[in-house]
Design an enzyme around this catalytic site. Structure first.
Site, short mmCIF file in Angstrom:
data_model
loop_
_atom_site.label_atom_id
_atom_site.label_comp_id
_atom_site.label_asym_id
_atom_site.label_seq_id
_atom_site.Cartn_x
_atom_site.Cartn_y
_atom_site.Cartn_z
N ASP A 6 0.86 -1.19 0.00
CA ASP A 6 0.00 0.00 0.00
C ASP A 6 0.89 1.23 0.00
O ASP A 6 1.55 1.54 0.99
CB ASP A 6 -0.91 -0.01 1.23
CG ASP A 6 -1.62 1.32 1.44
OD1 ASP A 6 -2.01 1.94 0.44
OD2 ASP A 6 -1.76 1.75 2.61
N ASN A 9 0.91 8.67 0.39
CA ASN A 9 1.72 9.87 0.18
C ASN A 9 2.83 10.00 1.21
O ASN A 9 3.87 10.62 0.94
CB ASN A 9 0.83 11.11 0.22
CG ASN A 9 -0.05 11.22 -1.00
OD1 ASN A 9 0.43 11.37 -2.11
ND2 ASN A 9 -1.35 11.12 -0.80
N ASP A 109 -6.52 3.79 -2.82
CA ASP A 109 -6.62 3.53 -1.38
C ASP A 109 -8.05 3.63 -0.90
O ASP A 109 -8.48 2.87 -0.03
CB ASP A 109 -5.72 4.50 -0.60
CG ASP A 109 -6.04 5.97 -0.88
OD1 ASP A 109 -6.54 6.29 -1.98
OD2 ASP A 109 -5.78 6.80 0.01
N THR A 132 -2.61 11.39 5.37
CA THR A 132 -2.10 12.66 4.84
C THR A 132 -3.27 13.55 4.45
O THR A 132 -3.28 14.76 4.71
CB THR A 132 -1.19 12.41 3.63
OG1 THR A 132 -0.16 11.48 4.00
CG2 THR A 132 -0.55 13.70 3.17
N THR A 184 0.31 29.60 22.94
CA THR A 184 0.21 29.41 21.50
C THR A 184 0.22 27.94 21.10
O THR A 184 -0.55 27.51 20.23
CB THR A 184 1.36 30.14 20.78
OG1 THR A 184 1.28 31.54 21.09
CG2 THR A 184 1.27 29.97 19.28
#
Length: 268
Positions: A6, A9, A109, A132, A184
């Site tokens: 498989d 990315n 996929d 991804t 932050t």
């Protein structure tokens, strides 16, 4: 034995099946610069490390969302395994009826994951892959792949935020303890992770509604299956996912192989 590959990315995942049993699996970084020999050497060394003989592989099946690596891995299969691999592409037998505008545009996929989920559950399914990209796929009770949605994955969103801003730091993906954050780092974590939870829940609920109203499905029959590295993180904050299956894609490749294994021939 079957070698299932498989190509995503971010990672290449390889699994070795002895009939239906997954013996082992490995994960490599996706790298389009690697040659067939480099991939072959890596795969051969992983086989040897596990005490497996590459010569015992009878068949290979490959799904890739990176087009440039298909030829590379085909050549690797020919040279190192003396096999012609089955490639998951348009025209391959999947057991699903593709009801989309252009089936050629659907990532392999997504098809593989949908095959695995539907084959196992035999009901209307929504398949979510937190990779991804975060992809949503919908299959009806009659085995029709009717479409889905695609959004940036959490890590992809984090990378874009870091690269496109001057002062915001790159942060670890940890779930903050509150929504109103005091620094932050936690602010970014809250936006990325809680935002993705909300995105997933909103899209899943919308898809369930359309499955009922447009496709005539029974709401109680619909199951949501999730996979991908961040599935557990997202699932921890929402309650609309029924099953998390980290080997969904490899099993989907096995199911597709069983429908197409006559296509493969030894490379003489």
């Amino acid at each position: 034995m079957l070698l299932a590959v498989d190509v995503g990315n971010t990672n290449v995942v390889l699994g070795v099946f002895d009939r239906e049993k997954l013996i082992t699996k490995w994960r490599l970084t996706t790298d389009t610069r690697r040659s067939a020999d480099e991939y072959g050497t890596l795969v051969d060394s992983m086989f040897r490390h596990e005490g497996l003989d590459p010569g015992d592989i009878d068949d290979i099946i490959i799904s890739s969302v990176v087009p440039s690596l298909i030829f590379t891995l085909q050549h690797m299969s020919y040279k190192y395994f003396k096999l012609e691999p089955i490639i998951v592409a348009t025209g391959i037998k999947t057991g699903l009826k593709i009801k989309c505008d252009d089936p050629r545009q659907i990532g392999s996929d997504r098809i593989v994951n949908s095959v695995a989920a539907y084959t196992r559950l035999k009901c209307p399914v929504i398949v979510v892959d937190f990779g991804t990209a975060t992809t949503f796929c919908v299959v009806t009770s009659g085995g029709e792949f009717v479409g889905g949605a695609i959004a940036p994955g959490i890590k992809t969103s984090a990378s874009a935020l870091f690269q496109q801003t001057a002062k915001l730091p790159n942060v670890d993906l940890d779930i903050p303890s509150r929504f109103i954050c005091k620094n932050t780092t936690e602010c970014i974590q809250a936006g990325l992770i809680f935002g993705h939870m909300g995105l997933a829940e909103y899209i899943i609920n919308g898809m369930k509604k359309e499955l009922v109203e447009v496709y005539g499905e029974n709401a109680d029959d619909i199951k949501v299956v999730a996979t991908g590295g961040l599935a557990n993180m997202v699932d921890s904050g929402i309650d609309c996912i029924d099953v998390i299956d980290k080997r969904l894609t490899l099993d989907g490749l096995l199911f597709i192989y069983e429908k197409n294994k006559g296509l493969q021939r030894k490379n003489k």
